[in-house]
Each structure stands twice: as C-alpha cells, then as structure tokens.
Motif scaffolding. Structure first.
Motif, PDB file in Angstrom:
ATOM      1  N   HIS A  55      -1.926   6.980   2.577  1.00 50.06           N
ATOM      2  CA  HIS A  55      -3.226   7.530   2.238  1.00 50.06           C
ATOM      3  C   HIS A  55      -3.328   8.966   2.726  1.00 50.06           C
ATOM      4  O   HIS A  55      -2.936   9.299   3.824  1.00 50.06           O
ATOM      5  CB  HIS A  55      -4.322   6.683   2.880  1.00 50.06           C
ATOM      6  CG  HIS A  55      -5.672   7.241   2.637  1.00 50.06           C
ATOM      7  ND1 HIS A  55      -6.177   7.372   1.374  1.00 50.06           N
ATOM      8  CD2 HIS A  55      -6.604   7.736   3.482  1.00 50.06           C
ATOM      9  CE1 HIS A  55      -7.384   7.915   1.463  1.00 50.06           C
ATOM     10  NE2 HIS A  55      -7.660   8.143   2.722  1.00 50.06           N
ATOM     11  N   ARG A  81       5.580  14.558  -9.224  1.00 50.87           N
ATOM     12  CA  ARG A  81       6.108  13.227  -9.553  1.00 50.87           C
ATOM     13  C   ARG A  81       7.440  13.289 -10.286  1.00 50.87           C
ATOM     14  O   ARG A  81       8.166  12.304 -10.306  1.00 50.87           O
ATOM     15  CB  ARG A  81       5.119  12.490 -10.474  1.00 50.87           C
ATOM     16  CG  ARG A  81       3.840  12.078  -9.824  1.00 50.87           C
ATOM     17  CD  ARG A  81       2.989  11.282 -10.823  1.00 50.87           C
ATOM     18  NE  ARG A  81       1.628  11.173 -10.345  1.00 50.87           N
ATOM     19  CZ  ARG A  81       0.549  11.431 -11.087  1.00 50.87           C
ATOM     20  NH1 ARG A  81       0.678  11.796 -12.341  1.00 50.87           N
ATOM     21  NH2 ARG A  81      -0.647  11.315 -10.568  1.00 50.87           N
ATOM     22  N   VAL A  82       7.727  14.414 -10.949  1.00 49.47           N
ATOM     23  CA  VAL A  82       8.952  14.479 -11.749  1.00 49.47           C
ATOM     24  C   VAL A  82      10.080  15.194 -11.002  1.00 49.47           C
ATOM     25  O   VAL A  82      11.129  15.475 -11.574  1.00 49.47           O
ATOM     26  CB  VAL A  82       8.712  15.158 -13.123  1.00 49.47           C
ATOM     27  CG1 VAL A  82       7.647  14.387 -13.902  1.00 49.47           C
ATOM     28  CG2 VAL A  82       8.319  16.609 -12.985  1.00 49.47           C
ATOM     29  N   ILE A  83       9.863  15.489  -9.721  1.00 50.34           N
ATOM     30  CA  ILE A  83      10.864  16.159  -8.904  1.00 50.34           C
ATOM     31  C   ILE A  83      11.305  15.194  -7.803  1.00 50.34           C
ATOM     32  O   ILE A  83      10.468  14.591  -7.127  1.00 50.34           O
ATOM     33  CB  ILE A  83      10.260  17.439  -8.269  1.00 50.34           C
ATOM     34  CG1 ILE A  83       9.720  18.395  -9.350  1.00 50.34           C
ATOM     35  CG2 ILE A  83      11.271  18.139  -7.363  1.00 50.34           C
ATOM     36  CD1 ILE A  83      10.767  18.953 -10.282  1.00 50.34           C
ATOM     37  N   THR A  84      12.618  15.049  -7.654  1.00 53.21           N
ATOM     38  CA  THR A  84      13.162  14.193  -6.599  1.00 53.21           C
ATOM     39  C   THR A  84      12.692  14.709  -5.232  1.00 53.21           C
ATOM     40  O   THR A  84      12.618  15.915  -5.016  1.00 53.21           O
ATOM     41  CB  THR A  84      14.700  14.210  -6.669  1.00 53.21           C
ATOM     42  OG1 THR A  84      15.083  13.870  -8.003  1.00 53.21           O
ATOM     43  CG2 THR A  84      15.297  13.209  -5.696  1.00 53.21           C
ATOM     44  N   THR A  99       0.818  -1.198   0.000  1.00 61.65           N
ATOM     45  CA  THR A  99       0.000   0.000   0.000  1.00 61.65           C
ATOM     46  C   THR A  99       0.858   1.257   0.000  1.00 61.65           C
ATOM     47  O   THR A  99       1.975   1.265   0.520  1.00 61.65           O
ATOM     48  CB  THR A  99      -0.926   0.001   1.226  1.00 61.65           C
ATOM     49  OG1 THR A  99      -1.639   1.215   1.239  1.00 61.65           O
ATOM     50  CG2 THR A  99      -0.154  -0.155   2.513  1.00 61.65           C
ATOM     51  N   ALA A 100       0.346   2.297  -0.623  1.00 58.80           N
ATOM     52  CA  ALA A 100       0.987   3.608  -0.548  1.00 58.80           C
ATOM     53  C   ALA A 100       0.260   4.405   0.532  1.00 58.80           C
ATOM     54  O   ALA A 100      -0.858   4.084   0.915  1.00 58.80           O
ATOM     55  CB  ALA A 100       0.894   4.323  -1.894  1.00 58.80           C
ATOM     56  N   GLN A 134      -5.520  20.541 -13.077  1.00 59.59           N
ATOM     57  CA  GLN A 134      -5.459  19.602 -11.954  1.00 59.59           C
ATOM     58  C   GLN A 134      -4.503  18.443 -12.249  1.00 59.59           C
ATOM     59  O   GLN A 134      -3.731  18.018 -11.380  1.00 59.59           O
ATOM     60  CB  GLN A 134      -6.865  19.056 -11.663  1.00 59.59           C
ATOM     61  CG  GLN A 134      -6.919  17.941 -10.631  1.00 59.59           C
ATOM     62  CD  GLN A 134      -6.524  18.390  -9.241  1.00 59.59           C
ATOM     63  OE1 GLN A 134      -6.815  19.498  -8.835  1.00 59.59           O
ATOM     64  NE2 GLN A 134      -5.830  17.532  -8.498  1.00 59.59           N
ATOM     65  N   GLU A 182      -5.343  21.170  -3.378  1.00 56.78           N
ATOM     66  CA  GLU A 182      -4.747  20.042  -4.102  1.00 56.78           C
ATOM     67  C   GLU A 182      -3.227  20.145  -4.230  1.00 56.78           C
ATOM     68  O   GLU A 182      -2.560  19.141  -4.431  1.00 56.78           O
ATOM     69  CB  GLU A 182      -5.369  19.912  -5.496  1.00 56.78           C
ATOM     70  CG  GLU A 182      -6.813  19.430  -5.481  1.00 56.78           C
ATOM     71  CD  GLU A 182      -6.949  17.923  -5.218  1.00 56.78           C
ATOM     72  OE1 GLU A 182      -5.943  17.202  -5.302  1.00 56.78           O
ATOM     73  OE2 GLU A 182      -8.082  17.493  -4.931  1.00 56.78           O
ATOM     74  N   ARG A 226       1.583  13.469  -1.325  1.00 60.80           N
ATOM     75  CA  ARG A 226       1.329  12.100  -1.794  1.00 60.80           C
ATOM     76  C   ARG A 226       2.576  11.492  -2.433  1.00 60.80           C
ATOM     77  O   ARG A 226       2.774  10.286  -2.400  1.00 60.80           O
ATOM     78  CB  ARG A 226       0.156  12.083  -2.785  1.00 60.80           C
ATOM     79  CG  ARG A 226      -0.273  10.680  -3.166  1.00 60.80           C
ATOM     80  CD  ARG A 226      -1.337  10.670  -4.256  1.00 60.80           C
ATOM     81  NE  ARG A 226      -2.604  11.185  -3.806  1.00 60.80           N
ATOM     82  CZ  ARG A 226      -3.280  12.164  -4.390  1.00 60.80           C
ATOM     83  NH1 ARG A 226      -2.795  12.733  -5.481  1.00 60.80           N
ATOM     84  NH2 ARG A 226      -4.428  12.570  -3.921  1.00 60.80           N
ATOM     85  N   VAL A 268      11.530  23.788  -3.374  1.00 52.99           N
ATOM     86  CA  VAL A 268      10.383  24.022  -4.259  1.00 52.99           C
ATOM     87  C   VAL A 268       9.437  24.985  -3.543  1.00 52.99           C
ATOM     88  O   VAL A 268       9.124  24.792  -2.361  1.00 52.99           O
ATOM     89  CB  VAL A 268       9.648  22.710  -4.593  1.00 52.99           C
ATOM     90  CG1 VAL A 268       8.352  22.996  -5.360  1.00 52.99           C
ATOM     91  CG2 VAL A 268      10.543  21.783  -5.405  1.00 52.99           C
ATOM     92  N   THR A 272      11.917  16.293  -1.926  1.00 58.19           N
ATOM     93  CA  THR A 272      12.600  17.469  -1.394  1.00 58.19           C
ATOM     94  C   THR A 272      11.685  18.249  -0.445  1.00 58.19           C
ATOM     95  O   THR A 272      10.580  17.811  -0.124  1.00 58.19           O
ATOM     96  CB  THR A 272      13.102  18.364  -2.561  1.00 58.19           C
ATOM     97  OG1 THR A 272      13.997  19.345  -2.040  1.00 58.19           O
ATOM     98  CG2 THR A 272      11.948  19.033  -3.285  1.00 58.19           C
ATOM     99  N   GLN A 312      -0.956  17.433 -10.151  1.00 58.09           N
ATOM    100  CA  GLN A 312      -0.570  16.101  -9.691  1.00 58.09           C
ATOM    101  C   GLN A 312       0.705  15.591 -10.363  1.00 58.09           C
ATOM    102  O   GLN A 312       1.439  14.812  -9.768  1.00 58.09           O
ATOM    103  CB  GLN A 312      -1.719  15.117  -9.950  1.00 58.09           C
ATOM    104  CG  GLN A 312      -2.942  15.488  -9.149  1.00 58.09           C
ATOM    105  CD  GLN A 312      -4.118  14.569  -9.358  1.00 58.09           C
ATOM    106  OE1 GLN A 312      -5.246  15.024  -9.329  1.00 58.09           O
ATOM    107  NE2 GLN A 312      -3.873  13.304  -9.574  1.00 58.09           N
TER     108      GLN A 312
END
Lengths: 334, 334
Positions: free
Chosen positions: B5, B94-97, B2-3, B86, B110, B117, B136, B99, B90
């Motif tokens: 929540h 996901r494309v940033i290490t 599971t990831a 949106q 959001e 997440r 960031v 941090t 999201q």
C-alpha cells in the motif's frame, strides 16, 4: 526491459474493420456483433463545466451512491467506478499476488488475457467441478456468449470455499441487467467476491466508458481504486451515468422491449435454419453448420455479427434497433 | 493476497473537498488549484452515436493522426491515446521490468507513487547530475510546479546515455503546450524515450480525460496499448479531442491570451508581497513567508489554490477565467 507479449483478443463492435473487409457492402452498417442495448438511454444535455473541470469527488460519490442503489449494494463504499468494465477486468489481476486462476470457459476472452499478462497461472475449465485448488475463480454470469447462468446458492458455496483458502471469486455480471433480480450476487454479496458490472451494455451507451466493481472487502476496494488512479472516469460519463442509473422507469420499459425483441429474433433465426443455443436479453447465440458462410453473406449485406474462431458453428447476434434494421436482417437471412 | 500500500497523493482541483473545509466561503468557488486553461476550447456538439457505440478504431486512428500533427510526431504509429495523461503515468511503470528509477524532484507526486507501486526502486533527485546509474529517468518538462525547463540538447544526451544501458527516459510534457515550439522533444524524438502529453490542461477540458504517450520504440508502444486495453478513451472524448487538436487558430489565440494573463497575475502577486519563483503559461509558482495563512484566507474567500506540504512557503496559482474572478482574487489578496 520487455514484458511478456500476449496475443490481443478479437472483439465485436469494430464496424471500421468490417467495412475494410467487405468494401462493397451497403451503408449504413448494422452492428449486431456486440451485446449492447440498441435502444439507448437518451443522453441528457451535459453541462459544459463537466468537460472543463477535473471530475469532482462529490460527483463521483453521487454516481457510486446511485450505482449502489441500482445494483443493490449495501453502500457506495463497496462500489468502484471505472472507465468501462474492461478497465476493471484488467485492474483486478494487478492487485492480486500471483496465483492459480481458473476461468470458466468458453467466455469473454479478455479475462484470460488479463490474468496471464500479470503473470498468474491461468487454466480454462468447462465446469466448476474442475477448478481444483485454484485460489481465484473467474466466471461471467450469465455467460457471454453461451448465456449459461449459475445459481446464487452454488456461487455462495464457491465463494465460501475460496474465502477459506484466502482466494477470490470474480463474477462478471456484464449481461445480468435484464435477467431477473435474483441473478446478481450484489444484494447478498459474499466474502472474497468481486462483482463487475457494465453500464454501457444495458444502457446502450458503450461509448461513454463506464463500469463498476462491487466488493465487500475494504482492502480490495482500496487497492482497486489506487490501481485505477485519480479521475479514472470522465466527468461527462459521471453525469450521464448518474442520470441513467437513477431512472428505474426507463429500465423497466427497456426490459419489456428487449424481451419482446429477443422472441422476435429467435423466431427469425429459427426460420433461417439456426438452432438458438443460448443468450441473454442483449444477445442470442445461434448454431448453424454453415455459420461462417452465413456470417460472410451478412457481411456482404452490411450486417456485422460475431464469429468465434474456436466454435465455427456459432454466431452471436445482437438485437436490431429499428424496423429498417429488422427488415435488412430478415432479407439477408433469406 | 495483498499488494503493498502506498499513500495517495494530494491533488489540486477538488473543490468539493475545499467546500467541506471552508463551509462559510462564498459560492461559486474559484478553482485556481490546477494548471488548466480557464478559457476552454468550445466543446462541439457530440453526435449521439458517439455515446452509443463502442469507440471505433477508425475514429481513434484519426485522433492519433491529428495528435501526431499537433505535437510534431513522425506518425500516428508513435502515438498512444489514453484516458488522461494520469493513466499513462500509471501505465508506463507496468510495462518496464523492475529497475532503478530516478525522478527529478520536486515534481508532480504521481510519478514516484506509480513507479513505486509497481515495485521499482525509486529515488528522487534534485539535479540530473545526481541520477547515477538509474536505468529509468523521469522528469516533467517544463516542471510542475517550479516551471524549470531542461533544454533539448541536454535531454538528447541523457536519452542516448539511457539507450546505451537499455534504459528509458520519461518526459512528462503536460505543461509544454504554450512554452514555445522548441521545448518539446517530440519533433526530434530520441531513442529510448517516451513523452507524455496532456490534452485537458491546454484545451481546458480536463473532465474529458484524454492524454497521449509518444514513443519511437514500436515494442514499447505495443506494450502500452496492451496495458491500456481496448476502448480506453471514451468516444465523446475522441470526437472532442480530434476537433480541438486540429484547430491551430484557436491554439494561437489561446497562447497570446495566456501570455497576457500570466503577466497580469504576476503583477497582482508581486503587489501582494509574493515573489514569483517560476511557472508556465498555465500556472504561476509564488513564494511568501505567510503562504499557508494566505491560502487559508483565500479559502475563506472561496478561492482554492495549491499548497505544498513539503514547501510551506510556496503557493501555485492557476489563471482566473473571468473579470469577476480577477476581481475576487484581487480583493482577497489585499
């Protein structure tokens, strides 16, 4: 701050790219490079309000209920709607902790790329006997492009095995709609299994971007929904998809027509010296020693088919959609 | 497997949910809970082929070119099209290490959820002076719901600072379209910056799902495109978006109309005892000691506005779209 880079997959369906490659080809191009039903569901009028308002939760729920009925799921609770099954191919690897993944190959290239991009350890195997201790197994059933279909009994056995090691079976049923009712795992969905369904291919509406995941595990469903986020599917696609998935008469007429079209295409390909080595009702896979030269010849005639860099003797043919297209294909293959 | 929540964010725009909460309310509901232009761009007829074929690369490129012109980007190469801003909110995390991320709050919920997440360490700060060494920084400009706007000079300084520590400035300009030409960072896009733009809000077509990211770093653009995957935006949305973004006359008429509507709404709210504390041309933020009771009263009258659990005296009002809606709002506030 960079993430690892993975080579993009080559896809069918890009007529613009073909046009650039064969600038002298006659217009209009005939796109046989995808497995999309050429006899599309007739798009109903879309209410202007569908464009204007955010997609409404009630409309999305109605779509999921219709999809559950259409695919044979127990309940809409098991159904997740997404902007194309491609979006789900990318989302599933994100909600699974990094692990060992076996992909039954050769198959649609985006599966391996999507799992690898999320850091999973991916191996491609030719047979289910070779998957070893992988915790995730991914297969396309029937397979694209070979059409190989694995029976439900074997898949239930595999799902049970994966459930025992807290794993997951991912079955991409993108091309299952016209293959008979016993091909899909959805009506007897095993534990530890997620099934992906494509709307656009069977209904000939690939531009709409609509697909579904169906899973029995409530936690997995919740994580997938969170990963897709709010308003993932456009409101016009919700409206069109709901109308189409409800229309069982259209589906049975389409099924009969595609069966007859496939027989016609097989004959045409055999007459042109191809061996038809597989396929589904939405595409045929054919082998020829001179496949590459034939693909170029078709390209110069304005007909796009799908080649496979790793299998130079294969070509995949979608179904022509009109008499004019059948005639041009017949002439170009002579 | 599971990831972690994370609680979902409460959104405006869900009339179905409001209908369940106030079952006796008159129909049709008036949805003032979003910041979507009520005077929508007139949807052009969508060619059936747009629904049938996969979205074509040439059509997507044309959309990006028009978007680049409309938003003032140097080139379509800097523009990424997505199924709604949106989806980009999201995708960027996901494309940033992993941090440290500072989010200027209060703002659209959001952002924090999406960064958290993905495992980033998120802090919410009230002022830019408090961001510390975060690599960031995320801010909405003008902000939702407060309308606070940060000047270009300050943002360029911040972007330069973040570039020095290999960081990223994320500026969500979802509500910037009618705020004057100098609000957007796009025409002088700094290094280490990604700007998010919403199509659906300004053009009143939120159901279409279309938004853009604009970034000067080619690697970031490439990673975002890979993350969104092929055919992310539906072909009908590409067609409608291209027509709308090209129409500068419509945009200037819409801008004047919204300015006049905002003045009218402010007067109406002040007459009802509200203090208008902020907003943009697409929504107004108003404060009232009895805001919650007023929201319930409006709900019973079939009018949905946006409440904020953490700011019980705030209500956000979108603009009514017709004389009938203005009259019902006026009556309900009396």
């Amino acid at each position: 701050m960079t993430a690892s880079h993975i080579e993009p997959v080559v896809h069918g369906g890009d007529v613009d790219a073909a046009r650039r490659r064969f600038p002298g080809a006659p217009e209009p191009w005939i796109d046989l490079s995808t497995g999309i039903n050429p006899h599309a569901y007739p798009v109903p009028a879309v209410d202007t309000a569908m464009w204007q308002r955010l997609p409404q939760s009630g409309a999305e729920w109605a779509l999921r209920e219709v999809a559950a009925q259409r695919y044979g799921a127990v309940s809409a609770v098991q159904v997740i709607a997404a902007p194309g099954s491609q979006a789900l191919i990318q989302a599933v690897p994100r909600v699974i902790t990094t692990t060992d993944v076996a992909i039954l190959a050769p198959t649609y290239g985006e599966h391996a790329v999507s799992w690898a991009r999320c850091g999973h350890r991916v191996v491609e195997q030719r047979n289910l006997t070779e998957i070893g201790e992988a915790r995730v197994v991914v297969l396309v059933n029937p397979n694209n492009p070979t059409g190989r279909t694995i029976g439900g009994r074997q898949l239930h056995h595999l799902a049970a095995e994966l459930a025992q090691r807290d794993g997951l079976l991912v079955v991409d049923e993108a091309f299952s709609d016209f293959e008979g009712t016993d091909v899909s795992l959805v009506p007897q969905l095993p534990e530890a299994t997620v099934v992906l369904r494509s709307f656009g291919k069977a209904y000939g509406l690939a531009g709409a971007r609509l697909g579904f995941a169906i899973a029995s595990d409530a936690g997995l469903c919740e994580r997938l929904r969170a990963e897709l986020g709010p308003w993932a599917v456009s409101a016009p696609a919700i409206a069109v998809g709901t109308a189409a998935l409800r229309d069982s008469h259209w589906l049975s007429v389409a099924s009969a027509r595609l069966a007859s079209d496939c027989a016609r295409l097989d004959t045409l390909l055999q007459d042109a010296g191809f061996e038809v080595v597989g396929g589904t009702r939405l595409f045929r896979l054919a082998r020829h020693e001179r496949a590459r030269a034939i693909a170029d010849k078709l390209g110069r005639a304005g007909i796009l088919v799908r080649s496979f860099p790793s299998e130079p003797e294969w070509l995949r043919f979608g179904l022509p959609g009109s008499d004019a297209q059948w005639q041009r294909l017949t002439s170009a293959l002579e």
